[in-house]
Structures are given as C-alpha cells and as structure tokens.
Design an enzyme around this catalytic site. Structure first.
Site, mmCIF file in Angstrom:
data_model
loop_
_atom_site.group_PDB
_atom_site.id
_atom_site.type_symbol
_atom_site.label_atom_id
_atom_site.label_comp_id
_atom_site.label_asym_id
_atom_site.label_seq_id
_atom_site.Cartn_x
_atom_site.Cartn_y
_atom_site.Cartn_z
ATOM 1 C CE LYS A 264 -3.200 2.588 3.009
ATOM 2 N NZ LYS A 264 -4.089 2.579 4.192
ATOM 3 C CE LYS A 276 -6.493 8.647 8.134
ATOM 4 N NZ LYS A 276 -7.046 7.506 8.862
ATOM 5 C CD GLU A 348 -6.821 5.079 2.535
ATOM 6 O OE1 GLU A 348 -7.768 5.202 3.338
ATOM 7 O OE2 GLU A 348 -5.660 4.829 2.907
ATOM 8 N NE ARG A 350 -10.742 -1.321 4.132
ATOM 9 C CZ ARG A 350 -11.283 -1.518 5.337
ATOM 10 N NH1 ARG A 350 -12.442 -2.132 5.444
ATOM 11 N NH2 ARG A 350 -10.679 -1.116 6.432
HETATM 12 N N1 BES Z 1 -4.229 4.464 6.932
HETATM 13 C C1 BES Z 1 -5.342 4.192 7.741
HETATM 14 C C2 BES Z 1 -5.056 3.190 8.843
HETATM 15 C C3 BES Z 1 -4.161 3.632 9.954
HETATM 16 C C4 BES Z 1 -4.659 4.332 11.030
HETATM 17 C C5 BES Z 1 -2.838 3.277 9.965
HETATM 18 C C6 BES Z 1 -3.825 4.700 12.065
HETATM 19 C C7 BES Z 1 -2.007 3.628 11.004
HETATM 20 C C8 BES Z 1 -2.500 4.343 12.050
HETATM 21 C C9 BES Z 1 -6.489 3.622 6.908
HETATM 22 O O1 BES Z 1 -6.560 4.076 5.614
HETATM 23 C C10 BES Z 1 -7.767 3.981 7.619
HETATM 24 O O2 BES Z 1 -7.997 5.122 7.828
HETATM 25 N N2 BES Z 1 -8.546 2.989 7.955
HETATM 26 C C11 BES Z 1 -9.766 3.200 8.663
HETATM 27 C C12 BES Z 1 -10.760 2.175 8.209
HETATM 28 C C13 BES Z 1 -12.157 2.378 8.744
HETATM 29 C C14 BES Z 1 -12.753 3.624 8.176
HETATM 30 C C15 BES Z 1 -12.996 1.178 8.389
HETATM 31 C C16 BES Z 1 -9.484 3.043 10.164
HETATM 32 O O3 BES Z 1 -8.720 2.170 10.545
HETATM 33 O O4 BES Z 1 -10.033 3.818 10.924
HETATM 34 ZN ZN ZN Z 2 -4.749 4.698 4.740
HETATM 35 ZN ZN ZN Z 3 -7.653 5.883 5.394
#
Ligand code: BES
Ligand code: ZN
Ligand code: ZN
Length: 499
Positions: A264, A276, A348, A350
């Site tokens: 990724k 976020k 995103e 995935r």
């Molecule tokens: N890049 C983030 C995941 C992440 C969060 C990595 C904190 C490292 C530290 C990913 O793209 C994301 O935001 N995932 C969401 C998914 C959710 C909306 C289902 C998450 O984990 O909150």
């Molecule tokens: Zn991400």
């Molecule tokens: Zn994200």
C-alpha cells in the site's frame, strides 16, 4: 559510516575506542562477567560493586582508561547467556553504537568474539551485528537547513572468524538487508509533498539501476486503461497523479512461478471526504510504508541474487478531498470486475490493494504477500510490538513464522474466517468497503482484500499499521518517531523459502 569485518588480534590493535561485552549470570548471587578476560580482571571492582551488571542494553563507558591501544573502553551488556539470540545482539549493538557516538570518536573496535565462541552462532550474530550497526546509524536530517555535522564513524567488527566463508557471507547479507531497510525508512520519513506517488515511483526506478531489477511504472492514463477502478477512485480527490509500480526480478528459470509482494503506497491519507481528525494527521505520510517496504524487499532480493522469480507491486496515490473526490456511497469497479460501495472514503487502502491483488493473481504466482498500514484497529489490537498477519493457508503460516524467527521481527497470526467476509457484503454493489458488523476491523479489512486474491493462491496479508513507524521505544536500532522498514527482513526470509 563504514562497518567492516576485521581479522586482527584485538590485543595488538590501536583504536580510539574499544567495545567489549558483559554477560550477567543466570545464578542469582553470581557476578556479571566481562567477555574479554583481561578486562574482566581489570574491571573486577566494577563488577563487584555492580556498576557493571551485564544487563541487556547497559552501556558503561570508561573514558581515558588507556587500556593497551585504546583510549576509551565501553562495556555493553548482553544479558544472560541463555537469553542471547540474534535479536538481542542486534539491540546490544545498537546500544554500543550510541555509546560510541556519545564519545565523539571516529573509530571503534568491537570485540565480536566476546559475544560468542560458537562457530554455529558466529555467522548469525555477525549478520545481526552489522544489521544493528547500519540500522542504528540511520538518521533522517536531509530537510534541515543547517545540517548537524554527522560524524563519520568507522566500526571494525573484530573477530578471528573474519575469513570464515559463512561469516563473510552473513556479513554481506546483513549489509544488504539493513541498507535496503534504511532505504525504505527514508521513503517513509519523507513528507507527503516530497514523496508523492510520482516521486515514490521515480525513487524505485533510480534505486533499481544496476541491480538487474526491471521497473515499470504505470501513469494515470495507463491505470485507467488497465481498469484499476479502486486506485483511480481513491486518486480522484488529488492533484497528484497515481502510480502503479511493477518491480520484476528474475533469478530462476522462466517456468518458475514468481513470489509476489504487494504494498500500500498511500503517500498521504487525510481520509478523503470522510476526513480524519486533525490531531496526528501528519503521521499519515507514513501510509505508504507498506509500499516502501515492498520496494526495499525487492531491492534486497535482487542484491542478494536469490534464486527465485519475484515481483513487487506498489499501488500509490494520495487520499485527499479535491472536487472530484470519491464520495461516500460511490461505487467503483476493481480490476477483477467486482464492484464496491465506498461507504467510508478513509477505508481506501483496501481499494487500491484490490486492484494490485487482482493484478498479482494474473501473474499466476506461487504466493502473494502484502504489507499495508491498513487499519487503526490493528494498532488497538497489537500496539507497536507485533505485526498482525492474516492467512488461511497453514503451510504459508508455518513459513511466515519461520521467516520471522530468522529475521527477529515479531508477527502475530490473526483470525480470518467466513463471518468476516459476510460482514463486507454490499447493499448496492458486490462489496462494501466497511464492515456491517462491530469490531474486528483488521480482520474484516483482510476479508475484503481476500475477494481479490485468486482461488487457491497462498496469500498472507500483513497489517503494519502499528509497526510501520514509531517503534523506537522498544527497538533501539529504530528512531523514536520515524519509519521502521518493518517486514523487509522477514519478507526476504520468506522469499528464500520459495527458492
Ligand atoms: N491508513 C489508515 C489506517 C491507519 C490508522 C494506519 C492509524 C495507522 C494508524 C487507513 O486508511 C484507515 O484510515 N482505515 C480506517 C478504516 C475504517 C474507516 C474502516 C481506520 O482504521 O479507521
Ligand atoms: Zn490509509
Ligand atoms: Zn484511510
């Protein structure tokens, strides 16, 4: 920095600093020992009064001791004899390097023969030693206007076994692994504006020169033509073009199926329209660490000339909020024809991996392995100690466990079952990018990814959200806040098992 194996009698050497080691006793009341016999005698009082305890990562510096040809002597604790392994050595050496740096000397000799007298461990520990040195020497200061003068330090790993074939080979392997890991760390540490998908792709192309790797980069038009609706959809909100990076290594007959690594490469993830919170958002420059570490893995595989065929695939884009950004509810079609609703634009990773895994499947690989900073839920589950991995293939699970033991990196097997798949069904499209159920966010993300991996292909997904950066609190060879390069070493070990 320069690190070398030196086949010299340490007693006759002249050098500003000498690093020797100490071991604590496994018996309660017994004193620690310095592993250099003469210094053990000379420092008897220190051992007696327990100012040297041999504790793992303890460093005691004797300035101006003027012992033989050495101005200063540093005694570094290895811990208890029966607890010394290659990972503890890597960490002890990190402590040693910091102590040498603190002395301000330009050169140091490391009494390697004190770590082990076993020929069996010597190669393994040589590799760990040079890895520890190179990983600890990594600094990221290229964006400072006034660069702090980083002193060049030469460290000699002094051992009677320096000419041993296995020891030499292990040294060379350690150099390659740690150098490639540091390369990945730099990519991760660069901020989003200076590590765009285009720059990431160009960095892979440049680094591959002279290694025998073939690197192909697809631009936005090509990505569209190749029907990568996930990668394209995520990139819609960004002024920066996405890139799809393909790194190919041929080290075996063309008939041998490749080992495919997928990463990724989200060079900045603000969450998109499902934005976020501001606090900590700057850390999302690290959202490309999976991709960066896959690039490092391929570089290492090529430099080590492994007898395998390997491919690295990195889907790279930003996730921003421009006028054309994907909106919650939008439906996109992945390369394999499956459709998905984007019910949260922050999920995103995935979506871009969906296309990359579909493409990986088309390569008819032996195995697919991916790395991604995929879910915050992974950080909740495992913190920054273990990388959680998912696979339904028990043979591959065994290989992963073995590879992690070899590399010293901690992994933890996570559950992935049909219930997780059910939770990812869509209302209006085949799939939803967020779960209908509660909890298990890392597993449901893995279940989503699984929909893009061909039936029967062994596949493991590594969620490095917790371990991709800021692991310095537990790994002394990593920086406090910076990228770790996690899984480069494990992935190379895994690749070796597919030769
Ligand atoms: N890049 C983030 C995941 C992440 C969060 C990595 C904190 C490292 C530290 C990913 O793209 C994301 O935001 N995932 C969401 C998914 C959710 C909306 C289902 C998450 O984990 O909150
Ligand atoms: Zn991400
Ligand atoms: Zn994200």
């Amino acid at each position: 920095m320069a690190f070398n194996l030196l086949n010299k009698d340490i007693e006759t050497l002249t050098c500003p600093a000498l690093v020797v080691f100490s071991k604590s006793s496994s018996q309660k009341d017994k004193l620690a020992k310095v592993t250099h016999s003469e210094l053990n005698k000379k420092l008897a009082a220190c051992l007696e009064e327990k100012s040297i305890t041999g504790k793992h990562q303890e460093a005691v510096t004797f300035r101006e001791i003027n012992y033989k040809g050495f101005r200063h002597v540093i005694v570094v604790g290895l811990g208890k004899e029966n607890q010394i392994d290659h990972e503890s050595v890597r960490q002890s050496v990190a402590t040693a390097f910091e102590a040498v740096k603190a002395l301000g000397v330009k050169e140091a000799a490391l009494h390697f023969d004190g770590i082990t007298s076993s020929k069996k461990d010597a190669a393994d520990f040589t590799k760990a030693t040079v890895e520890g040195l190179i990983l600890t020497s990594y600094v990221f200061n290229e964006l400072m206007s006034a660069k702090k003068e980083e002193k060049e330090i030469d460290v000699h790993i002094v051992t009677k076994l320096a000419a041993d074939k296995a020891v030499k080979a292990a040294f060379n392997e350690g150099v390659i692994l740690a150098t490639c890991t540091n390369f990945s760390r730099r990519l991760g540490d660069m901020p989003g504006n200076l590590m765009t998908p285009t720059i990431l792709a160009d960095s892979a192309v440049d680094a591959a020169k002279g290694t025998g790797l073939k690197v192909t980069v697809w631009d936005k038009a090509r990505i569209k033509k190749e029907r990568m609706g996930g990668l394209l959809g995520v990139s819609n909100g960004s002024a920066q073009e996405p890139r799809f990076i393909i790194m190919e290594y041929k080290g075996a007959a063309a008939s041998k199926k490749p080992v495919v690594f997928v990463g990724k490469g989200l060079t900045f993830d603000c969450g998109g329209i499902s934005i976020k919170p501001s606090a900590g958002m700057e850390e999302m420059k690290f959202d490309m660490c999976g991709g960066a570490n896959v690039i490092g893995t391929l570089l290492a595989i090529a430099k080590l000339k492994l007898k395998i065929n390997a491919v690295g695939l990195v889907a790279s884009t930003e996730n921003l909020v421009g006028p054309a950004a994907t909106k919650p509810g939008d439906v996109h079609t992945a390369r394999n024809g499956k459709t998905f609703e984007v019910n949260n634009t922050d999920a995103e990773g995935r979506l871009i991996l969906a296309d990359a895994l579909s493409y990986a499947t088309e390569l008819e690989p032996q195995v697919i392995v991916d790395a991604a900073t995929l879910t915050g839920a992974m950080v909740v589950a495992l913190g920054n100690t273990h990388t959680g991995y998912f696979t339904r293939n028990s043979a591959l699970k065994n290989k992963v466990e073995k590879a992690a033991v070899e590399s010293g990196e901690w992994v933890w097997n996570m559950p992935l079952v049909d219930f997780h798949v059910k939770d990812m069904k869509g209302t209006y499209a085949d799939l939803s990018n967020i779960s209908a159920g509660k909890g298990a966010g890392s597993a449901t993300a893995a279940a989503f990814l699984e929909q893009f991996v061909g039936e029967g292909i062994p596949w493991a997904h590594f969620d490095i959200a917790g371990t991709g950066w800021a692991v310095g609190n537990r790994l002394p060879y990593c920086t406090k806040k910076g990228a770790s390069g996690v899984m480069v070493r494990t992935f190379v070990e895994l690749a070796k098992q597919h030769a």
